[in-house]
Design a protein around this motif. Structure first.
Motif, PDB file in Angstrom:
ATOM      1  N   GLY A   8       0.822  -1.215   0.000  1.00 41.05           N
ATOM      2  CA  GLY A   8       0.000   0.000   0.000  1.00 41.05           C
ATOM      3  C   GLY A   8       0.851   1.258   0.000  1.00 41.05           C
ATOM      4  O   GLY A   8       0.554   2.220  -0.707  1.00 41.05           O
ATOM      5  N   LEU A   9       1.922   1.249   0.774  1.00 42.16           N
ATOM      6  CA  LEU A   9       2.823   2.400   0.824  1.00 42.16           C
ATOM      7  C   LEU A   9       3.507   2.618  -0.519  1.00 42.16           C
ATOM      8  O   LEU A   9       3.601   3.750  -0.995  1.00 42.16           O
ATOM      9  CB  LEU A   9       3.863   2.193   1.924  1.00 42.16           C
ATOM     10  N   LEU A  10       3.952   1.549  -1.157  1.00 42.95           N
ATOM     11  CA  LEU A  10       4.578   1.668  -2.483  1.00 42.95           C
ATOM     12  C   LEU A  10       3.582   2.201  -3.511  1.00 42.95           C
ATOM     13  O   LEU A  10       3.917   3.065  -4.318  1.00 42.95           O
ATOM     14  CB  LEU A  10       5.150   0.326  -2.936  1.00 42.95           C
ATOM     15  N   GLY A  11       2.356   1.689  -3.476  1.00 49.25           N
ATOM     16  CA  GLY A  11       1.322   2.181  -4.382  1.00 49.25           C
ATOM     17  C   GLY A  11       1.037   3.653  -4.158  1.00 49.25           C
ATOM     18  O   GLY A  11       0.897   4.427  -5.106  1.00 49.25           O
ATOM     19  N   MET A  12       0.975   4.054  -2.883  1.00 49.90           N
ATOM     20  CA  MET A  12       0.740   5.457  -2.558  1.00 49.90           C
ATOM     21  C   MET A  12       1.858   6.331  -3.107  1.00 49.90           C
ATOM     22  O   MET A  12       1.601   7.353  -3.730  1.00 49.90           O
ATOM     23  CB  MET A  12       0.653   5.651  -1.048  1.00 49.90           C
ATOM     24  N   LEU A  13       3.097   5.921  -2.889  1.00 48.68           N
ATOM     25  CA  LEU A  13       4.234   6.709  -3.358  1.00 48.68           C
ATOM     26  C   LEU A  13       4.231   6.843  -4.880  1.00 48.68           C
ATOM     27  O   LEU A  13       4.522   7.916  -5.410  1.00 48.68           O
ATOM     28  CB  LEU A  13       5.544   6.090  -2.874  1.00 48.68           C
ATOM     29  N   LEU A  14       3.892   5.778  -5.583  1.00 48.43           N
ATOM     30  CA  LEU A  14       3.844   5.836  -7.044  1.00 48.43           C
ATOM     31  C   LEU A  14       2.722   6.757  -7.535  1.00 48.43           C
ATOM     32  O   LEU A  14       2.930   7.568  -8.442  1.00 48.43           O
ATOM     33  CB  LEU A  14       3.678   4.439  -7.627  1.00 48.43           C
ATOM     34  N   LEU A  15       1.545   6.638  -6.948  1.00 50.43           N
ATOM     35  CA  LEU A  15       0.426   7.482  -7.380  1.00 50.43           C
ATOM     36  C   LEU A  15       0.665   8.951  -7.080  1.00 50.43           C
ATOM     37  O   LEU A  15       0.454   9.808  -7.940  1.00 50.43           O
ATOM     38  CB  LEU A  15      -0.872   7.033  -6.711  1.00 50.43           C
ATOM     39  N   GLY A  17       3.561  10.318  -6.546  1.00 54.39           N
ATOM     40  CA  GLY A  17       4.719  10.710  -7.346  1.00 54.39           C
ATOM     41  C   GLY A  17       4.369  11.002  -8.791  1.00 54.39           C
ATOM     42  O   GLY A  17       5.004  11.847  -9.435  1.00 54.39           O
ATOM     43  N   SER A  18       3.344  10.339  -9.305  1.00 51.79           N
ATOM     44  CA  SER A  18       2.966  10.568 -10.701  1.00 51.79           C
ATOM     45  C   SER A  18       2.398  11.968 -10.909  1.00 51.79           C
ATOM     46  O   SER A  18       2.456  12.504 -12.012  1.00 51.79           O
ATOM     47  CB  SER A  18       1.955   9.517 -11.164  1.00 51.79           C
ATOM     48  N   TRP A  19       1.848  12.580  -9.864  1.00 50.68           N
ATOM     49  CA  TRP A  19       1.315  13.934  -9.964  1.00 50.68           C
ATOM     50  C   TRP A  19       2.390  15.001  -9.862  1.00 50.68           C
ATOM     51  O   TRP A  19       2.187  16.139 -10.294  1.00 50.68           O
ATOM     52  CB  TRP A  19       0.281  14.186  -8.863  1.00 50.68           C
ATOM     53  N   ILE A  20       3.516  14.675  -9.261  1.00 52.19           N
ATOM     54  CA  ILE A  20       4.546  15.685  -8.996  1.00 52.19           C
ATOM     55  C   ILE A  20       5.043  16.372 -10.266  1.00 52.19           C
ATOM     56  O   ILE A  20       5.066  17.613 -10.319  1.00 52.19           O
ATOM     57  CB  ILE A  20       5.699  15.094  -8.160  1.00 52.19           C
ATOM     58  N   ASN A  65      -4.804  10.055  -0.578  1.00 44.55           N
ATOM     59  CA  ASN A  65      -5.898  10.899  -1.064  1.00 44.55           C
ATOM     60  C   ASN A  65      -5.716  12.355  -0.703  1.00 44.55           C
ATOM     61  O   ASN A  65      -6.042  13.239  -1.498  1.00 44.55           O
ATOM     62  CB  ASN A  65      -7.241  10.354  -0.571  1.00 44.55           C
ATOM     63  N   PHE A  66      -5.171  12.624   0.476  1.00 39.03           N
ATOM     64  CA  PHE A  66      -4.907  14.009   0.853  1.00 39.03           C
ATOM     65  C   PHE A  66      -3.899  14.650  -0.099  1.00 39.03           C
ATOM     66  O   PHE A  66      -4.119  15.745  -0.611  1.00 39.03           O
ATOM     67  CB  PHE A  66      -4.401  14.087   2.296  1.00 39.03           C
ATOM     68  N   LEU A  67      -2.799  13.946  -0.358  1.00 38.29           N
ATOM     69  CA  LEU A  67      -1.775  14.501  -1.248  1.00 38.29           C
ATOM     70  C   LEU A  67      -2.266  14.599  -2.690  1.00 38.29           C
ATOM     71  O   LEU A  67      -1.957  15.558  -3.392  1.00 38.29           O
ATOM     72  CB  LEU A  67      -0.489  13.682  -1.158  1.00 38.29           C
ATOM     73  N   SER A  68      -3.052  13.626  -3.122  1.00 41.02           N
ATOM     74  CA  SER A  68      -3.629  13.686  -4.472  1.00 41.02           C
ATOM     75  C   SER A  68      -4.599  14.854  -4.599  1.00 41.02           C
ATOM     76  O   SER A  68      -4.594  15.569  -5.603  1.00 41.02           O
ATOM     77  CB  SER A  68      -4.350  12.377  -4.801  1.00 41.02           C
ATOM     78  N   ALA A  69      -5.424  15.041  -3.594  1.00 38.18           N
ATOM     79  CA  ALA A  69      -6.364  16.172  -3.611  1.00 38.18           C
ATOM     80  C   ALA A  69      -5.601  17.490  -3.607  1.00 38.18           C
ATOM     81  O   ALA A  69      -5.942  18.421  -4.347  1.00 38.18           O
ATOM     82  CB  ALA A  69      -7.314  16.098  -2.411  1.00 38.18           C
ATOM     83  N   PHE A  70      -4.551  17.580  -2.791  1.00 32.45           N
ATOM     84  CA  PHE A  70      -3.769  18.802  -2.712  1.00 32.45           C
ATOM     85  C   PHE A  70      -3.095  19.124  -4.041  1.00 32.45           C
ATOM     86  O   PHE A  70      -3.183  20.254  -4.537  1.00 32.45           O
ATOM     87  CB  PHE A  70      -2.717  18.687  -1.600  1.00 32.45           C
ATOM     88  N   GLN A  71      -2.433  18.131  -4.633  1.00 31.62           N
ATOM     89  CA  GLN A  71      -1.726  18.381  -5.892  1.00 31.62           C
ATOM     90  C   GLN A  71      -2.691  18.701  -7.024  1.00 31.62           C
ATOM     91  O   GLN A  71      -2.424  19.585  -7.845  1.00 31.62           O
ATOM     92  CB  GLN A  71      -0.855  17.172  -6.259  1.00 31.62           C
ATOM     93  N   SER A  72      -3.815  18.026  -7.073  1.00 31.95           N
ATOM     94  CA  SER A  72      -4.777  18.346  -8.126  1.00 31.95           C
ATOM     95  C   SER A  72      -5.455  19.688  -7.852  1.00 31.95           C
ATOM     96  O   SER A  72      -5.816  20.398  -8.790  1.00 31.95           O
ATOM     97  CB  SER A  72      -5.799  17.219  -8.299  1.00 31.95           C
ATOM     98  N   ALA A  73      -5.586  20.067  -6.588  1.00 26.91           N
ATOM     99  CA  ALA A  73      -6.137  21.388  -6.264  1.00 26.91           C
ATOM    100  C   ALA A  73      -5.183  22.499  -6.713  1.00 26.91           C
ATOM    101  O   ALA A  73      -5.639  23.565  -7.151  1.00 26.91           O
ATOM    102  CB  ALA A  73      -6.416  21.497  -4.769  1.00 26.91           C
TER     103      ALA A  73
END
Length: 82
Positions: A8-15, A17-20, A65-73
């Protein structure tokens, strides 16, 4: 940390990281090439999932989800501002 949490941690980092690269490019160029409707739906969905993951106390899912929401925001802000 068990095997499932590591996956789960690896998946989170990849997802996240893809937004960065997109977020950095958006900030640098002050232009977001993403579709406005896509960004709106993504921010809303990630925000709902952030609340849900907080309620169920899943911290990997919450962080993702927090980081994804933040980066997409950030992308949404630039899209609307410029």
């Amino acid at each position: 940390m068990n095997g499932g949490e590591i996956i789960g941690l690896l998946g989170m980092l990849l997802l996240v990281g893809s937004w960065i690269p997109q977020t950095v490019e958006t900030i640098r160029k002050r232009h977001c090439p993403l579709n406005l409707e896509f960004i709106l739906i993504y921010v809303l969905a990630a925000s709902f999932l952030t609340v849900y993951s907080y309620i169920i106390r899943d911290w990997i899912f919450f962080t993702l989800n927090f980081l994804s929401a933040f980066q997409s925001a950030v992308n949404l802000f630039v899209k609307l501002r410029y």
